[in-house]
Write a protein that holds these residues in place. Sequence first.
Motif, short mmCIF file in Angstrom:
data_model
loop_
_atom_site.label_atom_id
_atom_site.label_comp_id
_atom_site.label_asym_id
_atom_site.label_seq_id
_atom_site.Cartn_x
_atom_site.Cartn_y
_atom_site.Cartn_z
N LEU A 24 43.20 32.69 40.44
CA LEU A 24 42.94 32.71 40.25
C LEU A 24 42.75 32.02 38.68
O LEU A 24 41.98 30.91 38.80
N PRO A 29 36.88 31.20 38.75
CA PRO A 29 36.71 32.71 38.33
C PRO A 29 36.42 32.89 40.10
O PRO A 29 35.68 31.21 41.02
N LEU A 35 38.84 36.41 47.18
CA LEU A 35 40.07 36.25 46.64
C LEU A 35 41.12 37.13 47.63
O LEU A 35 42.29 36.83 48.77
N VAL A 59 42.15 40.61 33.22
CA VAL A 59 40.97 39.90 34.21
C VAL A 59 39.96 40.39 34.15
O VAL A 59 39.84 41.08 32.92
N ARG A 75 32.17 38.37 40.33
CA ARG A 75 33.82 37.20 40.16
C ARG A 75 34.05 37.79 38.94
O ARG A 75 33.40 38.76 37.77
N SER A 77 37.72 36.35 36.04
CA SER A 77 38.55 35.36 36.07
C SER A 77 39.98 36.25 35.20
O SER A 77 40.05 36.88 34.68
#
Length: 379
Positions: A24, A29, A35, A59, A75, A77
Amino acid sequence: MTKPLAGPQTLLRTLNARAILEALARRGPLTRAELMGETGLSRTAVTQVLRMLEAGDAVASAGVDRATRGPAATRVSLHPGLGFAAAVHVDHTAMHVSLVDPTGAVRAQCDAALGHVDDRAAGIAALIAECRETVQGPLQHVVVAMPGIVTPDGEIRDDQGPDGGAFRTALIAHVDCPVHIENDVNLAALAEAESGAGRELSSFTLLMIDEGLGAGTVLDGVLRRGAAGIAGEVQFLPQPPLPIGVPVINEDVVHDLALLHDRDPADQLLVHLDACGEGNDAAKAMIDELARRLVIVAGGVTLVIDPEAFVLAGHAAHPCFVAAVDRAAEAVSHLLVLRFVTSAFGHEATMVGAIGQAAAALRERSFSRFVSLGGTGAG
């Protein structure tokens, strides 16, 4: 039947969390699917770790990805509550501050002239406070780049010896967060190692000319500071016929060479470099002598640690100086082959290194926060 290797689940989750947080920080994002691609983790592992990271405010949701085909995906981030770190560069004339987020993005910048040395902690704190007026979030860490010798425990040495950590103690009192102090040339070397001219080198020594000549050495990916922090003080290497302890390159040397070659001794090195680039023969003779001295230093370093290359930074990255170094190196190539490359960041190398270390400190804080949860919420 051989049993599969196994370890404590909390350790595994910590390693997975680090991989996700680094992804990240590196990419910004990402969706869960992205991921998975970045980390190689399964969907289940990503989902479990994200749940824990969200619980620890490491996060946060960053909206919905509607640009790709298929169902919309959320998403995530790095959490904005992770705050900021301050990257500070104190040179001989000014103070420079950049506030960075965990991704390394600069969110605010401020500069000011350097005041009295006894007031520098207060001056830096005031400059950080000025930058914070334009951003929201807590200040979590400060990285300070300074010239001179910085001991492993953060003391700053001068002609009178260590300051006993007085500067760092005063700055911590002002900013109320951890403060890390590092030599400016060492931070420049780290910047080159991570994303600059040293990225593809197994080992290198950065040679920077500012007020004087300093070095930062990276061997096998590790910055070598020395036991007392004095590794890199190459401007004091013996160089006959100069007396022992006399600097090889500094402002006094430039002043004396200017007098010798009938140039204005009040001019800074950059003025002479620009004149050299414009074809001034006297300035060229000055730069040739400075380059010859630097190449002799590089030769001495090579005979001890044999780095793959030397990275020229600061004033040493000026095109006229680089050309002079190439000529001086060619003159001794029958004795010793030396490779020189130019810094990717020039005079900004130190601040780039400070920003990178400040952002890394913020990310490490998020890792530590996750570890402190002890795997709470894990399935």
